[in-house]
Design a protein around this motif. Structure first.
Motif, short mmCIF file in Angstrom:
data_model
loop_
_atom_site.label_atom_id
_atom_site.label_comp_id
_atom_site.label_asym_id
_atom_site.label_seq_id
_atom_site.Cartn_x
_atom_site.Cartn_y
_atom_site.Cartn_z
N TYR A 185 0.77 -1.33 0.18
CA TYR A 185 0.26 0.16 0.42
C TYR A 185 0.79 1.31 0.08
O TYR A 185 0.32 2.35 -0.53
CB TYR A 185 -1.04 0.18 0.76
CG TYR A 185 -1.75 -0.93 1.05
CD1 TYR A 185 -2.83 -0.98 -0.31
CD2 TYR A 185 -2.23 -2.25 1.20
CE1 TYR A 185 -3.99 -1.80 -0.51
CE2 TYR A 185 -3.24 -3.16 0.60
CZ TYR A 185 -3.78 -2.64 0.32
OH TYR A 185 -4.67 -4.21 -0.05
N PHE B 3 -7.94 3.67 -0.97
CA PHE B 3 -7.49 2.83 -1.19
C PHE B 3 -8.88 1.74 -0.82
O PHE B 3 -8.65 0.12 0.48
CB PHE B 3 -6.60 1.82 -0.22
CG PHE B 3 -5.66 2.82 -0.18
CD1 PHE B 3 -5.11 3.44 -1.94
CD2 PHE B 3 -4.10 3.23 0.23
CE1 PHE B 3 -4.45 3.93 -2.38
CE2 PHE B 3 -3.56 3.70 -0.31
CZ PHE B 3 -2.56 4.12 -1.12
N HIS B 4 -10.43 2.04 -0.54
CA HIS B 4 -10.94 0.88 -0.09
C HIS B 4 -12.36 1.59 -0.96
O HIS B 4 -12.54 2.03 -1.87
CB HIS B 4 -11.96 1.40 1.23
CG HIS B 4 -11.41 2.47 1.62
ND1 HIS B 4 -11.68 3.46 1.87
CD2 HIS B 4 -13.45 3.43 1.19
CE1 HIS B 4 -12.20 4.83 2.14
NE2 HIS B 4 -13.09 4.46 1.39
N ALA C 141 -4.93 2.22 10.50
CA ALA C 141 -4.53 1.70 9.09
C ALA C 141 -5.27 3.08 7.40
O ALA C 141 -5.95 2.51 7.16
CB ALA C 141 -5.46 -0.16 9.02
N GLY D 202 -4.26 4.67 5.85
CA GLY D 202 -3.46 4.18 4.41
C GLY D 202 -2.72 5.90 4.16
O GLY D 202 -1.65 6.13 4.58
N ASP E 92 -0.78 4.37 10.57
CA ASP E 92 -1.06 2.72 9.66
C ASP E 92 0.68 2.13 10.30
O ASP E 92 1.38 3.03 10.75
CB ASP E 92 -0.94 3.47 8.37
CG ASP E 92 -1.05 2.93 7.40
OD1 ASP E 92 -2.33 1.99 7.04
OD2 ASP E 92 0.07 2.26 6.75
N TYR E 93 0.53 0.50 9.85
CA TYR E 93 1.31 0.27 9.88
C TYR E 93 3.48 0.82 8.95
O TYR E 93 3.99 0.55 9.33
CB TYR E 93 1.87 -0.91 9.17
CG TYR E 93 2.43 -2.60 10.06
CD1 TYR E 93 1.63 -2.56 11.11
CD2 TYR E 93 3.23 -2.55 9.27
CE1 TYR E 93 2.90 -3.80 12.36
CE2 TYR E 93 4.57 -3.76 10.41
CZ TYR E 93 3.79 -4.37 11.51
OH TYR E 93 4.66 -5.09 12.21
N ASN F 108 4.11 5.56 4.29
CA ASN F 108 2.68 6.04 4.39
C ASN F 108 1.89 6.93 4.89
O ASN F 108 0.78 8.78 4.97
CB ASN F 108 1.34 5.29 4.09
CG ASN F 108 0.48 4.23 3.66
OD1 ASN F 108 1.40 4.49 1.97
ND2 ASN F 108 0.47 3.24 3.15
N GLY G 98 2.10 3.03 13.51
CA GLY G 98 1.62 1.84 14.33
C GLY G 98 0.94 0.50 14.16
O GLY G 98 0.63 0.27 12.90
N ASP G 99 1.03 -0.44 14.64
CA ASP G 99 0.01 -1.00 14.71
C ASP G 99 -1.51 -2.00 14.95
O ASP G 99 -1.71 -1.28 16.49
CB ASP G 99 1.08 -2.76 15.17
CG ASP G 99 1.03 -4.46 14.79
OD1 ASP G 99 -1.25 -4.51 14.51
OD2 ASP G 99 1.81 -5.01 15.44
N ALA G 100 -2.12 -2.46 14.97
CA ALA G 100 -3.31 -2.17 14.75
C ALA G 100 -3.75 -3.47 15.83
O ALA G 100 -5.05 -2.65 16.91
CB ALA G 100 -4.67 -2.24 13.98
N GLU H 277 -11.46 1.12 7.70
CA GLU H 277 -11.66 1.08 6.28
C GLU H 277 -10.71 0.02 5.81
O GLU H 277 -9.86 0.28 4.92
CB GLU H 277 -11.81 2.12 5.48
CG GLU H 277 -12.89 3.50 6.29
CD GLU H 277 -12.40 4.54 5.18
OE1 GLU H 277 -13.85 4.57 4.51
OE2 GLU H 277 -11.62 5.16 5.37
N CYS H 278 -11.30 -1.27 5.44
CA CYS H 278 -10.79 -1.89 3.86
C CYS H 278 -9.37 -2.68 4.77
O CYS H 278 -8.19 -2.70 4.44
CB CYS H 278 -10.96 -1.59 2.68
SG CYS H 278 -10.63 -2.76 1.54
C1 LIG Z 1 -6.14 -1.26 1.44
S1 LIG Z 1 -5.47 -0.14 2.69
C2 LIG Z 1 -6.65 0.63 3.72
C3 LIG Z 1 -5.70 1.94 3.07
C4 LIG Z 1 -7.33 3.19 4.12
N1 LIG Z 1 -7.55 2.76 5.54
C5 LIG Z 1 -8.06 3.63 3.07
O1 LIG Z 1 -9.24 2.50 2.68
O2 LIG Z 1 -7.52 4.52 1.72
C6 LIG Z 1 -4.86 -1.26 4.25
C7 LIG Z 1 -3.74 -0.23 5.16
O3 LIG Z 1 -3.52 -0.81 6.22
C8 LIG Z 1 -2.83 -0.53 6.34
N2 LIG Z 1 -2.10 -2.27 7.69
C9 LIG Z 1 -1.98 -3.28 7.52
N3 LIG Z 1 -1.52 -4.38 8.29
C10 LIG Z 1 -2.28 -2.95 9.30
C11 LIG Z 1 -2.12 -2.64 11.50
N4 LIG Z 1 -1.43 -4.01 11.37
N5 LIG Z 1 -1.97 -1.78 11.67
C12 LIG Z 1 -1.74 -0.43 11.35
N6 LIG Z 1 -1.79 -0.52 9.30
C13 LIG Z 1 -2.02 -1.71 8.80
C14 LIG Z 1 -1.77 -0.56 5.22
O4 LIG Z 1 -0.18 -0.35 5.97
C15 LIG Z 1 -2.32 -0.27 4.35
O5 LIG Z 1 -2.38 1.32 4.21
#
Ligand SMILES: C[S@@+](CC[C@H](N)C(=O)[O-])C[C@H]1O[C@@H](n2cnc3c(N)ncnc32)[C@H](O)[C@@H]1O
Length: 269
Positions: free
Chosen positions: A22, A35-36, A62, A64, A84-85, A89, A111-113, A129-130
């Motif tokens: 991403y 991204f959704h 997350a 993005g 976001d991870y 981003n 950070g990590d969700a 989202e997504c």
């Molecule tokens: C499909 S994209 C969605 C981004 C945003 N929510 C959007 O709808 O535009 C997924 C996002 O999740 C982030 N991500 C994945 N695993 C994660 C985690 N464990 N903690 C935080 N963010 C995470 C990725 O870096 C990416 O930016």
């Protein structure tokens, strides 16, 4: 929880791979900034269902590249923190908030969700989202959502849903990070939220938004193919043939009603 080991990788490798994908030019070419499925229109719907407004403290998990966080602050006047991870981003999202003139309302951090870097009860609302479908430990993420919300705060998830077995083309690391491989029935997401202490769950189906996104991605893959063949683009995971097979399998699953998209709203008990 589906084991990431079934893919031959660790949970951390899945998260890193997802962040790499991403951050990439690939995703921007295929999806744009949001991204959704449903794009910003569905983010607006989420904001209305969560009754966002000025003074509300919102966490976008997350986030993005920050398109939703910037939109929510602009549209509803709320304060938004995005996490976001991916460090890249986070940096891109901060630049985009600055460019939109909402840097005073919106901030981002890495950070990590599953281990959110925020205090207990800091937020009135949380959107994700997504992305929930990509978290290897969905129960832990749901508990974190509960922890950082104040009592009575609201969570709004929007995510891919799946019924029945996933076809082999959707059982790859690429499919996992593309939100397809570990999508689950909406009842399972609801179960994680309820187990974490959420109540008053409601679901709104938006399957058509997923169909539209899959059609758009398949069309754009043709243009991207040319760039990849010219060596101007490299996929962070898998290859172009795998991506095309995955997109075809996703389109079939959407047509057959086995893959869908939904909003899930709940109140923190
Ligand atoms: C499909 S994209 C969605 C981004 C945003 N929510 C959007 O709808 O535009 C997924 C996002 O999740 C982030 N991500 C994945 N695993 C994660 C985690 N464990 N903690 C935080 N963010 C995470 C990725 O870096 C990416 O930016």
């Amino acid at each position: 929880m589906t084991e990431t080991r079934q893919l031959g990788v660790s949970a951390d490798e899945v998260k890193n791979c997802c962040a790499n994908v991403y951050e990439s030019e690939w995703v921007q070419l295929l999806l744009g900034d949001s991204f959704h499925p449903g794009g910003i229109a569905l983010t607006e719907r989420l904001g209305k269902l969560l009754r966002l407004g000025p003074g509300k403290r919102v966490l976008d998990v997350a986030a993005g590249k920050g398109a939703s966080a910037v939109f929510l602050a602009t549209r509803f006047g709320c304060d938004v923190a995005g996490v976001d991870y991916s460090a890249r981003n986070v940096a891109d999202a901060a630049r985009s908030a600055d460019a939109a003139g909402v840097a005073g309302l919106v901030s981002f951090r890495q950070g990590d969700a599953e281990r959110l870097p925020f205090e207990d009860g800091e937020y009135d609302a949380l959107v994700c989202e997504c992305a929930y479908c990509t978290f290897p430990d969905k129960a832990a993420a749901a508990r974190e959502f509960h922890r950082v919300l104040r009592p009575g705060g609201m969570v709004g998830l929007s995510d891919l849903t799946r019924t029945g077995e996933a076809p082999p083309e959707l059982r790859t690391l690429l499919a996992w990070v593309a939100c397809l491989g570990d999508a689950h029935p909406i009842g399972e997401y609801a179960g994680h939220l309820e187990a974490a202490g959420f109540m008053q769950l409601s679901v709104e189906p938006h399957d058509e938004a997923l169909g539209e996104m899959v059609r758009g991605v398949r069309a754009k893959l043709m243009g991207v193919e040319l760039m990849a063949k010219l060596g101007k683009l490299t996929l962070p995971v898998g290859d172009l043939d795998q991506a095309k097979q995955m997109a075809r399998a996703a389109a079939t699953a959407v047509q057959q009603g086995r893959l869908g998209y939904a909003l899930l709203i709940a109140v923190r008990g």
